[in-house]
Design an enzyme around this catalytic site. Structure first.
Site, PDB file in Angstrom:
ATOM      1  NE  ARG A 148      -4.269  -1.641   1.695  1.00  0.00           N
ATOM      2  CZ  ARG A 148      -5.101  -2.225   2.542  1.00  0.00           C
ATOM      3  NH1 ARG A 148      -4.822  -2.240   3.819  1.00  0.00           N
ATOM      4  NH2 ARG A 148      -6.202  -2.783   2.110  1.00  0.00           N
ATOM      5  CE  LYS A 152     -20.174 -16.552   6.727  1.00  0.00           C
ATOM      6  NZ  LYS A 152     -20.289 -15.446   7.675  1.00  0.00           N
ATOM      7  N   GLY A 155     -11.195  -9.353  -1.601  1.00  0.00           N
ATOM      8  CA  GLY A 155     -11.079 -10.596  -0.833  1.00  0.00           C
ATOM      9  C   GLY A 155      -9.678 -11.164  -0.820  1.00  0.00           C
ATOM     10  N   GLY A 175     -12.561  -4.577  -0.084  1.00  0.00           N
ATOM     11  CA  GLY A 175     -13.989  -4.254  -0.041  1.00  0.00           C
ATOM     12  C   GLY A 175     -14.375  -3.203  -1.072  1.00  0.00           C
TER      13      GLY A 175
HETATM   14  P1  AMP Z   1     -13.143 -14.165   0.961  1.00  0.00           P
HETATM   15  O1  AMP Z   1     -12.647 -13.135   1.941  1.00  0.00           O
HETATM   16  O2  AMP Z   1     -14.585 -14.101   0.700  1.00  0.00           O
HETATM   17  O3  AMP Z   1     -12.312 -14.150  -0.290  1.00  0.00           O
HETATM   18  O4  AMP Z   1     -12.967 -15.583   1.694  1.00  0.00           O
HETATM   19  C1  AMP Z   1     -11.716 -16.094   1.943  1.00  0.00           C
HETATM   20  C2  AMP Z   1     -11.764 -17.203   2.938  1.00  0.00           C
HETATM   21  O5  AMP Z   1     -12.528 -18.296   2.465  1.00  0.00           O
HETATM   22  C3  AMP Z   1     -10.386 -17.740   3.213  1.00  0.00           C
HETATM   23  O6  AMP Z   1     -10.042 -17.481   4.539  1.00  0.00           O
HETATM   24  C4  AMP Z   1     -10.513 -19.219   2.927  1.00  0.00           C
HETATM   25  O7  AMP Z   1      -9.825 -20.026   3.866  1.00  0.00           O
HETATM   26  C5  AMP Z   1     -12.000 -19.469   3.010  1.00  0.00           C
HETATM   27  N1  AMP Z   1     -12.399 -20.667   2.271  1.00  0.00           N
HETATM   28  C6  AMP Z   1     -12.112 -20.974   0.994  1.00  0.00           C
HETATM   29  N2  AMP Z   1     -12.583 -22.183   0.673  1.00  0.00           N
HETATM   30  C7  AMP Z   1     -13.185 -22.685   1.772  1.00  0.00           C
HETATM   31  C8  AMP Z   1     -13.854 -23.911   2.061  1.00  0.00           C
HETATM   32  N3  AMP Z   1     -14.006 -24.861   1.131  1.00  0.00           N
HETATM   33  N4  AMP Z   1     -14.341 -24.073   3.307  1.00  0.00           N
HETATM   34  C9  AMP Z   1     -14.189 -23.107   4.250  1.00  0.00           C
HETATM   35  N5  AMP Z   1     -13.581 -21.937   4.029  1.00  0.00           N
HETATM   36  C10 AMP Z   1     -13.075 -21.712   2.797  1.00  0.00           C
END
Ligand code: AMP
Length: 399
Positions: free
Chosen positions: A31, A202, A358, A381
């Site tokens: 950054r 999610k 993400g 974000g």
């Molecule tokens: P995001 O911030 O939405 O990109 O989510 C990232 C997070 O999703 C990371 O910390 C990953 O460890 C988690 N993640 C990815 N695949 C899985 C999975 N199959 N089960 C649980 N968590 C997951």
């Protein structure tokens, strides 16, 4: 950024919210590095730079007596690193606004840089307090917003402040321009085939993005934890995998919408499953629709890697948001790695690839592949909201 900077004091809102270790050493200076071109340009053009940024969430971690934990959250931690990067002695002001701040800003000379204390030490920063924004604005003649990472927040120093500078006295910095330009390249008439790769934990975090992508992409690849809610929507058995029960209906609706629009949805045919959420868990590779009771999918399997990679390599525009598995644990990082490689391969064949929002950014950096994709966004974000089609307060405030 075509303003006249000569003999002007320029307030630059940067995003210096960098990760620090226990000894307050910077562990990733991406950054800071990203903000240097703007700062150097202003100095070279004869201006004086007043830097403002937040660091962490000091108001959420107050001392027992209710005061701010200055030791932990002070921007002083960044001064020596900035000195090295800018090859000058950066002055530090122990407050963001106030008597001392006014005095130091006034005394600042052409070619000098003054770093103000953490904007979030001021309670009114995150609430967008107009008085605070006004006080900040009186420190400078011009305002440059280069903090893309906080552009989705309507804070005093990122948005509210802008109205105190007339048109012609405010502009976006180079980083902000680059972020907007790259996101728009994806959103406005991208060259096809367009493939979006969406992963992470999610579905609920990515609903708006998925809806938007339906109008944009030819292919949507869904991996990571969110894939299992879609598996359930297709009637699969997912064991203990991450599933948002209350989003299964929505996933069904999204699948139907994609079909109607002719957008191809790819879900992982197979998964690396584990008997617990741990690096040391027992693991096997199984069809994602048939995961045993007590087991959970933590990464995409080899068949999925192959299918996803083929789609990616044959694409001309690629968006990647979110990892394909729990990449922080080595046994479940292969899927994310394979996808990162496919994205870099497509890029070397001439595709435009944007990694944004993400943890996929962290994944690409961790694998040392950031240089091999077209653009890696600095704003998690903020980039997500921009891609979803929302108007970001930090951008809106400038017009
Ligand atoms: P995001 O911030 O939405 O990109 O989510 C990232 C997070 O999703 C990371 O910390 C990953 O460890 C988690 N993640 C990815 N695949 C899985 C999975 N199959 N089960 C649980 N968590 C997951």
């Amino acid at each position: 950024m075509n303003l006249e900077f000569k003999n002007k004091k320029v307030l630059v809102r940067v995003d210096f919210n960098v990760p620090l270790d226990d000894k307050n050493k910077i562990t990733d200076d991406t950054r800071i590095k990203s903000a240097l071109p703007t700062i150097k340009h202003i100095l070279k053009s004869g201006g004086a730079v007043i830097l403002m940024s937040h660091l962490g969430r000091p108001q959420k971690k107050l001392n027992e007596d209710g005061s701010v934990n200055v030791k932990k959250f002070t921007l002083q931690h960044l001064v020596s690193h900035l000195n090295k990067k800018l090859r000058l002695k950066v002055k530090f002001c122990p407050e963001t606004v106030g008597k001392e701040a006014t005095k130091m800003a006034k005394a600042l000379k052409t070619g000098e840089v003054l770093l103000m204390e953490n904007t979030r030490f001021e309670k009114g920063e995150t609430t967008g307090d107009p008085k605070l924004a006004k006080a900040m604005s009186t420190l400078a003649d011009l305002y440059i917003n280069d903090a893309f990472g906080t552009a989705h927040r309507e804070h005093a120093s990122t948005a509210v402040i802008a109205k105190h500078f007339k048109k012609g006295n405010k502009a976006f910095g180079f980083l902000m321009e680059k972020e907007i330009e790259n996101a728009n390249r994806l959103l406005n008439d991208p060259e096809g085939p367009v493939t979006a790769i969406v992963g992470g934990a999610k579905v609920s975090d990515k609903i708006m993005l998925l809806e938007k992508l339906m109008n944009l992409a030819n292919n949507i690849i869904i991996g990571g934890g969110m894939a299992y809610t879609f598996m359930r929507a297709r009637g699969g058995k997912t064991g203990n995998s991450l599933v948002e029960e209350d989003k299964i209906k929505l996933a069904t609706r999204l699948l139907a919408k994609a079909k109607k629009k002719g957008v191809k949805i790819y879900l992982p045919k197979d998964s690396v499953i584990a008997d617990s959420f741990s690096e040391k868990a027992k693991k096997e590779t199984k069809y994602s629709m048939r995961i045993k009771k007590g087991w959970m999918g933590l990464d995409i399997g080899p068949k999925a890697q192959k299918e996803f990679s083929e789609v990616i390599v044959n694409s001309k525009t690629i968006l990647w948001n979110g990892p394909m598995g729990v990449f922080e644990m080595k046994p479940f990082a292969k899927g994310t790695m394979a996808i990162a490689k496919a994205v870099t391969k497509a890029t070397s064949k001439g595709a435009f690839s944007l990694v944004g929002g993400g943890d996929s950014v962290a994944a690409v950096n961790q694998m040392g592949l950031a240089e091999k994709v077209s653009y890696v966004s600095t704003g998690g974000g903020a980039m997500l909201e921009f891609l979803e089609g929302k108007e970001l307060p930090g951008i809106k405030a400038m017009s």
